[in-house]
Design a protein around this motif. Structure first.
Motif, PDB file in Angstrom:
ATOM      1  N   PRO A  12      37.263  67.007  51.454  1.00  0.00           N
ATOM      2  CA  PRO A  12      38.119  68.726  52.203  1.00  0.00           C
ATOM      3  C   PRO A  12      37.894  69.621  51.237  1.00  0.00           C
ATOM      4  O   PRO A  12      37.555  70.715  50.862  1.00  0.00           O
ATOM      5  CB  PRO A  12      38.963  68.228  53.037  1.00  0.00           C
ATOM      6  N   GLU A  13      37.892  69.233  50.176  1.00  0.00           N
ATOM      7  CA  GLU A  13      38.562  70.482  49.211  1.00  0.00           C
ATOM      8  C   GLU A  13      37.375  70.294  48.457  1.00  0.00           C
ATOM      9  O   GLU A  13      36.678  71.608  47.467  1.00  0.00           O
ATOM     10  CB  GLU A  13      39.768  69.973  48.026  1.00  0.00           C
ATOM     11  N   GLN A  14      37.203  69.535  47.928  1.00  0.00           N
ATOM     12  CA  GLN A  14      35.278  69.791  47.274  1.00  0.00           C
ATOM     13  C   GLN A  14      34.309  70.529  48.349  1.00  0.00           C
ATOM     14  O   GLN A  14      33.178  70.955  47.306  1.00  0.00           O
ATOM     15  CB  GLN A  14      34.416  68.816  47.410  1.00  0.00           C
ATOM     16  N   ARG A  15      34.314  70.705  49.864  1.00  0.00           N
ATOM     17  CA  ARG A  15      33.514  71.295  50.245  1.00  0.00           C
ATOM     18  C   ARG A  15      33.830  72.469  50.098  1.00  0.00           C
ATOM     19  O   ARG A  15      32.892  73.585  49.985  1.00  0.00           O
ATOM     20  CB  ARG A  15      34.102  70.813  51.898  1.00  0.00           C
ATOM     21  N   GLU A  16      35.005  73.287  50.096  1.00  0.00           N
ATOM     22  CA  GLU A  16      35.243  74.209  49.704  1.00  0.00           C
ATOM     23  C   GLU A  16      35.465  74.831  48.912  1.00  0.00           C
ATOM     24  O   GLU A  16      34.934  75.645  48.672  1.00  0.00           O
ATOM     25  CB  GLU A  16      37.228  74.767  49.540  1.00  0.00           C
ATOM     26  N   VAL A  17      34.732  73.811  47.567  1.00  0.00           N
ATOM     27  CA  VAL A  17      34.079  74.829  46.105  1.00  0.00           C
ATOM     28  C   VAL A  17      33.026  74.934  46.466  1.00  0.00           C
ATOM     29  O   VAL A  17      32.187  75.807  46.320  1.00  0.00           O
ATOM     30  CB  VAL A  17      34.124  73.387  45.439  1.00  0.00           C
ATOM     31  N   ALA A  18      32.288  73.795  47.464  1.00  0.00           N
ATOM     32  CA  ALA A  18      30.651  74.428  47.963  1.00  0.00           C
ATOM     33  C   ALA A  18      30.438  75.137  48.517  1.00  0.00           C
ATOM     34  O   ALA A  18      29.698  76.143  48.664  1.00  0.00           O
ATOM     35  CB  ALA A  18      30.386  73.449  48.202  1.00  0.00           C
ATOM     36  N   LEU A  19      31.898  75.625  49.680  1.00  0.00           N
ATOM     37  CA  LEU A  19      31.311  77.242  50.649  1.00  0.00           C
ATOM     38  C   LEU A  19      31.829  78.562  49.876  1.00  0.00           C
ATOM     39  O   LEU A  19      31.740  79.695  50.436  1.00  0.00           O
ATOM     40  CB  LEU A  19      32.420  77.134  52.010  1.00  0.00           C
ATOM     41  N   SER A  20      32.511  78.143  48.195  1.00  0.00           N
ATOM     42  CA  SER A  20      32.908  79.761  48.083  1.00  0.00           C
ATOM     43  C   SER A  20      32.483  79.672  47.496  1.00  0.00           C
ATOM     44  O   SER A  20      31.982  79.871  46.270  1.00  0.00           O
ATOM     45  CB  SER A  20      34.795  78.927  46.901  1.00  0.00           C
ATOM     46  N   LEU A  21      31.213  80.700  47.497  1.00  0.00           N
ATOM     47  CA  LEU A  21      30.201  81.437  46.715  1.00  0.00           C
ATOM     48  C   LEU A  21      29.917  82.780  46.615  1.00  0.00           C
ATOM     49  O   LEU A  21      29.235  83.891  45.915  1.00  0.00           O
ATOM     50  CB  LEU A  21      28.823  80.753  47.681  1.00  0.00           C
ATOM     51  N   ASP A  22      31.282  83.330  47.015  1.00  0.00           N
ATOM     52  CA  ASP A  22      31.375  84.855  46.897  1.00  0.00           C
ATOM     53  C   ASP A  22      32.576  84.993  46.197  1.00  0.00           C
ATOM     54  O   ASP A  22      33.589  84.222  45.751  1.00  0.00           O
ATOM     55  CB  ASP A  22      32.097  85.056  48.219  1.00  0.00           C
ATOM     56  N   GLY A  23      32.745  85.581  44.953  1.00  0.00           N
ATOM     57  CA  GLY A  23      33.076  86.329  43.841  1.00  0.00           C
ATOM     58  C   GLY A  23      34.057  85.273  42.926  1.00  0.00           C
ATOM     59  O   GLY A  23      33.214  84.305  42.866  1.00  0.00           O
ATOM     60  N   PRO A  24      34.759  85.072  42.108  1.00  0.00           N
ATOM     61  CA  PRO A  24      34.591  84.507  40.688  1.00  0.00           C
ATOM     62  C   PRO A  24      35.846  82.335  42.265  1.00  0.00           C
ATOM     63  O   PRO A  24      36.144  83.287  42.703  1.00  0.00           O
ATOM     64  CB  PRO A  24      35.883  84.481  39.891  1.00  0.00           C
ATOM     65  N   VAL A  25      35.604  82.127  41.384  1.00  0.00           N
ATOM     66  CA  VAL A  25      36.242  80.522  41.443  1.00  0.00           C
ATOM     67  C   VAL A  25      36.648  80.136  40.658  1.00  0.00           C
ATOM     68  O   VAL A  25      36.161  79.586  39.210  1.00  0.00           O
ATOM     69  CB  VAL A  25      35.178  79.752  42.553  1.00  0.00           C
ATOM     70  N   MET A 275      40.501  87.415  36.082  1.00  0.00           N
ATOM     71  CA  MET A 275      39.107  87.833  37.329  1.00  0.00           C
ATOM     72  C   MET A 275      39.606  88.102  38.823  1.00  0.00           C
ATOM     73  O   MET A 275      40.045  87.002  39.568  1.00  0.00           O
ATOM     74  CB  MET A 275      38.212  86.690  37.932  1.00  0.00           C
ATOM     75  N   ARG A 276      40.767  89.061  38.765  1.00  0.00           N
ATOM     76  CA  ARG A 276      41.081  89.202  39.851  1.00  0.00           C
ATOM     77  C   ARG A 276      40.638  89.642  41.526  1.00  0.00           C
ATOM     78  O   ARG A 276      39.852  89.279  41.256  1.00  0.00           O
ATOM     79  CB  ARG A 276      41.902  91.076  39.695  1.00  0.00           C
ATOM     80  N   GLY A 277      41.301  88.597  41.966  1.00  0.00           N
ATOM     81  CA  GLY A 277      41.092  88.076  43.183  1.00  0.00           C
ATOM     82  C   GLY A 277      40.049  86.701  43.472  1.00  0.00           C
ATOM     83  O   GLY A 277      39.563  86.041  44.616  1.00  0.00           O
ATOM     84  N   ALA A 278      40.320  86.218  42.602  1.00  0.00           N
ATOM     85  CA  ALA A 278      39.779  84.757  42.083  1.00  0.00           C
ATOM     86  C   ALA A 278      40.463  83.806  43.163  1.00  0.00           C
ATOM     87  O   ALA A 278      41.779  83.419  43.306  1.00  0.00           O
ATOM     88  CB  ALA A 278      39.780  83.783  40.620  1.00  0.00           C
ATOM     89  N   THR A 279      39.021  83.264  43.937  1.00  0.00           N
ATOM     90  CA  THR A 279      39.710  81.861  44.813  1.00  0.00           C
ATOM     91  C   THR A 279      40.244  80.867  43.927  1.00  0.00           C
ATOM     92  O   THR A 279      39.327  80.018  43.040  1.00  0.00           O
ATOM     93  CB  THR A 279      38.747  81.259  45.764  1.00  0.00           C
ATOM     94  N   VAL A 280      41.236  79.711  44.249  1.00  0.00           N
ATOM     95  CA  VAL A 280      41.644  78.704  42.908  1.00  0.00           C
ATOM     96  C   VAL A 280      41.862  77.552  44.403  1.00  0.00           C
ATOM     97  O   VAL A 280      42.248  77.273  45.161  1.00  0.00           O
ATOM     98  CB  VAL A 280      43.615  78.952  42.615  1.00  0.00           C
ATOM     99  N   ILE A 281      40.948  76.711  43.452  1.00  0.00           N
ATOM    100  CA  ILE A 281      41.140  75.318  44.251  1.00  0.00           C
ATOM    101  C   ILE A 281      41.213  74.521  43.519  1.00  0.00           C
ATOM    102  O   ILE A 281      40.884  74.329  42.469  1.00  0.00           O
ATOM    103  CB  ILE A 281      39.568  75.065  44.913  1.00  0.00           C
ATOM    104  N   ARG A 282      42.287  73.458  43.848  1.00  0.00           N
ATOM    105  CA  ARG A 282      42.598  72.220  43.627  1.00  0.00           C
ATOM    106  C   ARG A 282      42.170  71.003  43.756  1.00  0.00           C
ATOM    107  O   ARG A 282      41.891  70.339  44.694  1.00  0.00           O
ATOM    108  CB  ARG A 282      44.662  72.295  43.776  1.00  0.00           C
TER     109      ARG A 282
END
Length: 687
Positions: A12-25, A275-282
């Protein structure tokens, strides 16, 4: 691959990384959590859905091997057009393209080795330095340059960051050497790798046309191991990205172990602010290690302070249960080396491959005792670190010699390889010595083993072998060696083994005695954490109470083991033994009766110059028996017992199993397998 198939391979977390294609991650990825899988599948998913153009993606990492691995995975996912390079390789490619336009003429030659240039810089200043001092000076120059310091600004920065004196020179002397080094390069029209990055930063900052062209080419960036980014690399990356926000960074602050070389974990930890608004995934699901090993690693981080504690990831193993990690103590370093070697020998007897095993240590000096202990048991090993495989002198010479050999057609390429490498020092059996001699043999033997694999393919020729070696050299893909890996923890970063021994887990080594400030101690804790998380199935951590046999037991177990052990007392030094179940050590020479100071002499029981008291007839009888067992085993004679072990048996003339076990190089496995034969030979000789 379809977009759905790409996502199916992810948690699930790796999938979230793959799906997060908009903006900084920002991906915070713990050890063994599949970060490379996550970011390569992210790129592949973006291409499969049409969100990313593969020709506009640049994936950046820190080693040529990691870049090659990333390219391989991307090819397997159907996106071979994506560029995956190191910072230096990507910058060099751009610099070659823009140099004629910005500066004029061809790009100056790259400096293959910095040592000669730094040595000349010191010589011009009439400074006498040895190889070790030269290495320290070079490291300091590299730190200053990746920190974007000039010779003029270096002394103040060194004082501000409490950089210690280098090789006996204070900061102003280092600044003078830096100036002299720049003069040497300028006079010879040479660039080093830091120059490549510095020039590209200058081109991008000062030439809008260059920046525009680069940003038009690369619109999406992925950066691995972001905790290791230096100020110079950070500036280059920000200039590559420009005003765009298509940046994905991946790292783990708990694995920041290169601050001495300029790395700053703050770039990773402060990314959401930068990078304001960056998505953070653990990513915290660990797929590498057993729950028992993961629990120990988490416990070590529980004692962290500062930002390491605040931002740490808590790993959760996805593996089945395994054996609990062992924490062992020994009376001295030699006993520790012998104990580890004996346990490795037992594992090999149980069917483990030597390539599955690694011995990790804090300083390279700790390797020697382990090398001797392994050699005494006929166990092959390789020392990792120092020059990369294809940059070693013996490997470069071998490649040149093999390339020349392709000019003559060979009916038996395998024989040609062995004959060619034999002229460079290779032999069918490893040398008895350790250190550099053994390392050279290991390198050449790895080439022989690789040639057997390549030349076994139908129709393969010597030319095919040379071509594969050249491709591997470009990708820094070294051949595997069937031997126990000996490596410093720094050299082991990014690697993993089924079985890991971490030695020297005592105060003064972990943390190293030079670590004085809280920040330095925390880096040592992270280094210990990295060592533990290299293990997949079996982990043993050990420490020694004294440096040499008979010395005062002044060492204590590492503070990083607080909460893991209850400060066990070291094993009693009486009777003194060189391993957990290994050989007794002697204080006086059997021949002359004088004191023995050297550890090797103590294990032998006599001075190297004193003649062996063994009966030559007995020694010859033992050698004849060994030859017979060697033929039965279809293995080299030294794998039965080494010459040194046979000599020790003949000298000590043991009459019981316990006495035989006390002979250096015997150990429980050898005793169980050969003890009855050996004792029978000795009994016949006595009668």
């Amino acid at each position: 691959m379809s977009a759905e198939n790409i996502l199916e391979a992810l948690d699930p977390e790796q999938r979230e990384v793959a799906l997060s294609l908009d903006g900084p991650v920002c991906v915070l990825a713990g050890a063994g959590t599949g970060k490379t899988r996550a970011i390569t599948h992210r790129i592949a998913y973006g291409v499969a859905t049409g969100r990313l153009n593969p020709r506009h993606v640049l994936a950046v990492t820190f080693t040529a091997k990691a870049a090659a691995e990333m390219r391989s995975r991307l090819r397997d996912l159907g996106v071979p057009a994506v560029q995956a390079r190191t910072f230096h390789a990507a910058a060099l490619r751009q610099l070659r393209h823009f140099w004629p336009r910005v500066v004029g003429g061809p790009l100056p030659q790259l400096l293959p080795q910095k040592y000669p240039a730094v040595a000349e810089a010191c010589s011009r200043l009439h400074l006498s330095v040895d190889r070790a001092a030269l290495r320290d000076i070079l490291s300091e120059i590299e730190w200053a340059r990746v920190s974007m310091l000039t010779p003029e600004s270096y002394p103040e920065a060194a004082a501000r960051t409490r950089r210690p004196g280098v090789a006996g020179f204070e900061s102003r002397s280092i600044a003078r050497i830096m100036t002299s080094y720049e003069e040497v390069k300028r006079e010879r029209s040479l660039l080093d790798f830091e120059d490549v990055l510095l020039h590209m930063v200058g081109f991008l900052a000062e030439r809008p046309d260059v920046a525009r062209e680069v940003r038009e080419q690369y619109r999406h960036f992925v950066v691995d191991e972001y905790q290791d980014v230096s100020p110079l690399q950070h500036d280059l990356l920000r200039l590559w990205v420009g005003e765009r926000r298509d940046l994905c960074v991946v790292g783990d602050a708990a694995q920041t172990i290169y601050t001495f070389a300029g790395a700053r974990a703050s770039y990773l930890l402060d990314f959401p602010r930068e990078m304001r608004g960056a998505t953070v995934i653990r990513l915290e699901r660990n797929y590498r290690s057993t729950p028992q090993i993961v629990r120990l690693a988490n416990t070590v981080l529980d004692g962290a302070r500062g930002r390491t504690r605040e931002t740490r990831l808590t790993l959760v193993s996805q593996r089945d249960d395994g054996p609990a990690p062992l924490i062992e103590s020994y009376p001295d370093d030699l006993a520790e080396a012998q104990g580890v070697a004996e346990r490795i020998h037992e594992l090999l007897q149980e069917g483990r491959s030597a390539a599955d095993v690694a011995v990790l240590f804090r300083t390279n000096a700790q390797s020697e005792a382990v090398e001797e202990a392994l050699t005494g048991r006929g166990i092959g090993y390789l020392v990792r670190g120092g020059d990369r495989f294809f940059e070693r002198q013996e490997v470069r010479r071998a490649l040149l010699t093999l390339r020349a050999a392709t000019a003559v057609e060979s009916e038996d390429p395998s024989h040609t390889v062995r004959d060619t490498l034999g002229q460079l020092g290779w032999s069918a059996e490893p040398p008895a010595g350790t250190g550099a001699q053994r390392e050279r043999w290991d390198s050449l033997n790895a080439l022989v083993n690789l040639s057997d694999t390549v030349l076994a393919r139908p129709g393969a020729t010597l030319t095919d072998l040379v071509r594969e070696l050249e491709e591997r050299a470009e990708a820094q893909s070294a051949p595997t060696v069937d031997g126990v890996t000996l490596a410093s923890v720094h050299a082991a970063k990014g690697l993993e083994w089924p079985v890991v021994f971490v030695i020297g887990a005592s105060e003064g080594l972990m943390p190293i005695s030079m670590a004085q400030t809280p920040a330095e101690v925390e880096e040592e804790r992270r280094l210990f954490y990295v060592a533990l998380t290299r293990a997949k199935d079996v982990l043993t951590v050990s420490w020694a109470a004294a440096r040499t046999p008979g010395a005062r037991s002044s060492r204590k177990p590492s503070r990083f083991l607080d909460g893991v052990i209850e400060r066990p007392e070291p094993r009693s030094p009486q009777p003194r033994r060189s391993g957990r179940r290994g050989a007794t050590l002697l204080d006086t020479c059997r021949v002359c009766g004088e004191m023995l100071a050297e550890p090797r002499d103590q294990r032998r029981g006599r001075h190297a110059g004193c003649p062996s008291p063994a009966d030559p007839a007995l020694l010859e009888g033992l050698r004849a028996w060994r030859r017979e067992r060697s033929r039965e085993n279809a293995a080299p004679a030294y794998t039965v017992l080494t010459d040194a072990t046979l000599e020790a048996i003949a000298e000590r003339d043991p009459s019981t199993d316990e006495q035989l076990l006390a002979v250096p190089g015997v150990g429980t496995a050898k005793r169980d397998r050969y003890g009855e034969d050996i004792l029978a030979i000795l009994a016949r000789h006595r009668s």
